[in-house]
Enzyme design. Structure first.
Site, PDB file in Angstrom:
ATOM      1  N   ASP A 103       3.412  51.750  56.006  1.00 32.68           N
ATOM      2  CA  ASP A 103       2.150  51.685  56.758  1.00 32.68           C
ATOM      3  C   ASP A 103       1.461  53.052  56.718  1.00 32.68           C
ATOM      4  O   ASP A 103       2.021  54.031  56.223  1.00 32.68           O
ATOM      5  CB  ASP A 103       2.410  51.214  58.209  1.00 32.68           C
ATOM      6  CG  ASP A 103       3.228  52.223  59.029  1.00 32.68           C
ATOM      7  OD1 ASP A 103       2.872  53.412  59.064  1.00 32.68           O
ATOM      8  OD2 ASP A 103       4.239  51.820  59.658  1.00 32.68           O
ATOM      9  N   HIS A 118       8.955  55.494  50.210  1.00 39.08           N
ATOM     10  CA  HIS A 118       9.043  54.090  49.796  1.00 39.08           C
ATOM     11  C   HIS A 118       7.679  53.522  49.403  1.00 39.08           C
ATOM     12  O   HIS A 118       7.501  52.311  49.358  1.00 39.08           O
ATOM     13  CB  HIS A 118       9.664  53.235  50.904  1.00 39.08           C
ATOM     14  CG  HIS A 118      11.135  53.506  51.104  1.00 39.08           C
ATOM     15  ND1 HIS A 118      11.871  53.008  52.149  1.00 39.08           N
ATOM     16  CD2 HIS A 118      12.016  54.237  50.370  1.00 39.08           C
ATOM     17  CE1 HIS A 118      13.131  53.412  52.058  1.00 39.08           C
ATOM     18  NE2 HIS A 118      13.237  54.177  50.995  1.00 39.08           N
ATOM     19  N   CYS A 145      -7.203  45.501  37.346  1.00 39.67           N
ATOM     20  CA  CYS A 145      -6.917  46.917  37.616  1.00 39.67           C
ATOM     21  C   CYS A 145      -8.235  47.688  37.535  1.00 39.67           C
ATOM     22  O   CYS A 145      -8.961  47.567  36.549  1.00 39.67           O
ATOM     23  CB  CYS A 145      -5.924  47.453  36.574  1.00 39.67           C
ATOM     24  SG  CYS A 145      -5.783  49.260  36.625  1.00 39.67           S
ATOM     25  N   GLY A 185      13.683  56.436  64.573  1.00 42.36           N
ATOM     26  CA  GLY A 185      13.432  55.000  64.367  1.00 42.36           C
ATOM     27  C   GLY A 185      13.931  54.448  63.053  1.00 42.36           C
ATOM     28  O   GLY A 185      13.258  53.631  62.434  1.00 42.36           O
TER      29      GLY A 185
END
Ligand code: APR
Length: 249
Positions: A103, A118, A145, A185
């Site tokens: 995010d 990631h 693309c 977290g």
């Protein structure tokens, strides 16, 4: 009482590792909690290169849903993301956030020194020309693309199981030379991130702190552990660090 037993020198580098738990209070699901994403979907079906090769539409639909959710008006950074941005702005030494999250809540809160190990949900990568571009809408077999115009070649710019996380060399250098490492977290189950505490503590010289709702897999490897919501504990930790930096002026 401060959350860290031994505070770092104010000119020391601080490395923060974050996981899905820091975004939970913003309304995004974690992976391995009882109500987490992997309780609803099998990761083998949506988060591996083999899954994408076998059924690209299913994989794109999984990430399209998550991308739409991330863009909902009530999904915003919480007190933990905001505190980390304050720390970066005010700590005299370097502060780098390494996140496993795809995010964009850290950057929306104002964090600048950020490594998305990631990948990023709001970017797409072209398998034909390798271009990486911001992409905020749904991806599908007919999406061209923007760089080479090939269709059917765009995939989410995320690291799947079996793929190498991004910027590992730079992360290794940072961990090897920091005064404080904080993991926030994360369940500590996915490598290489789960091994960062050892790298920072035993190959480096860092004081190590865990902040998580519950003890993580590797909690015994940390000097200090604090269990509770990140939205409460991270602002406290940042308050302690900045008070310490101000006292040392
Ligand atoms: N505050 C702090 N911690 C929380 C909170 C909260 N409000 N809510 C949940 N947590 C904790 C949970 O107790 C859990 O230990 O966050 C942790 C989240 O763990 P995971 O769901 O395993 O997420 P993460 O560690 O980020 O997963 C690593 O696995 O599936 C992959 O690629 C995905 O990046 C992800 C990686």
């Amino acid at each position: 009482m401060t959350l860290i037993d031994r505070l770092p020198a104010p000119d020391d580098r601080i490395v923060i590792l974050t996981g899905a738990g820091i975004s939970k209070e913003s309304g995004l699901d974690t992976f391995r909690d009882a109500d987490g994403i992997w309780a609803r979907v099998r990761l083998e079906d949506v988060a591996t290169p083999e899954a994408f090769a076998a059924d690209p539409d299913r994989v794109q639909a999984f990430y399209n849903d998550r991308r739409r959710m991330l863009r909902e008006a009530d999904i915003r950074p919480n007190a933990a993301h905001e505190a980390l941005a304050r720390l970066e702005a005010a700590w005299p030494g370097e502060v780098v956030v390494v996140t496993q999250n795809i995010d964009d809540l850290h950057e929306r809160a104002g964090t600048r020194a950020l490594i998305h190990m990631h990948g990023e949900l709001l970017k797409a990568r072209c398998m034909a020309c390798d271009a990486i571009n911001v992409h905020i809408d749904d991806l599908g077999a007919r999406t061209p693309c923007p760089a080479c115009t090939a269709t059917g070649a765009l995939r989410p710019h995320v690291v799947w199981f079996g793929e190498m996380p991004l910027e590992m060399e730079r992360i290794g250098d940072l961990l090897g030379d920091c005064g404080l490492f904080v993991a926030i977290g994360t369940s500590g189950t996915v490598y290489p991130a789960a091994g960062f505490v050892q790298e920072a503590r035993f190959h480096g010289r860092a004081r190590t702190v865990e902040i998580n709702l519950e003890p993580s897999e590797g909690h015994t490897l940390f000097h200090d552990c604090h269990h509770g919501p990140a939205g409460t504990l991270v602002p406290r930790l940042v308050g302690d660090l900045l008070a310490h930096a101000n006292r040392s002026d």
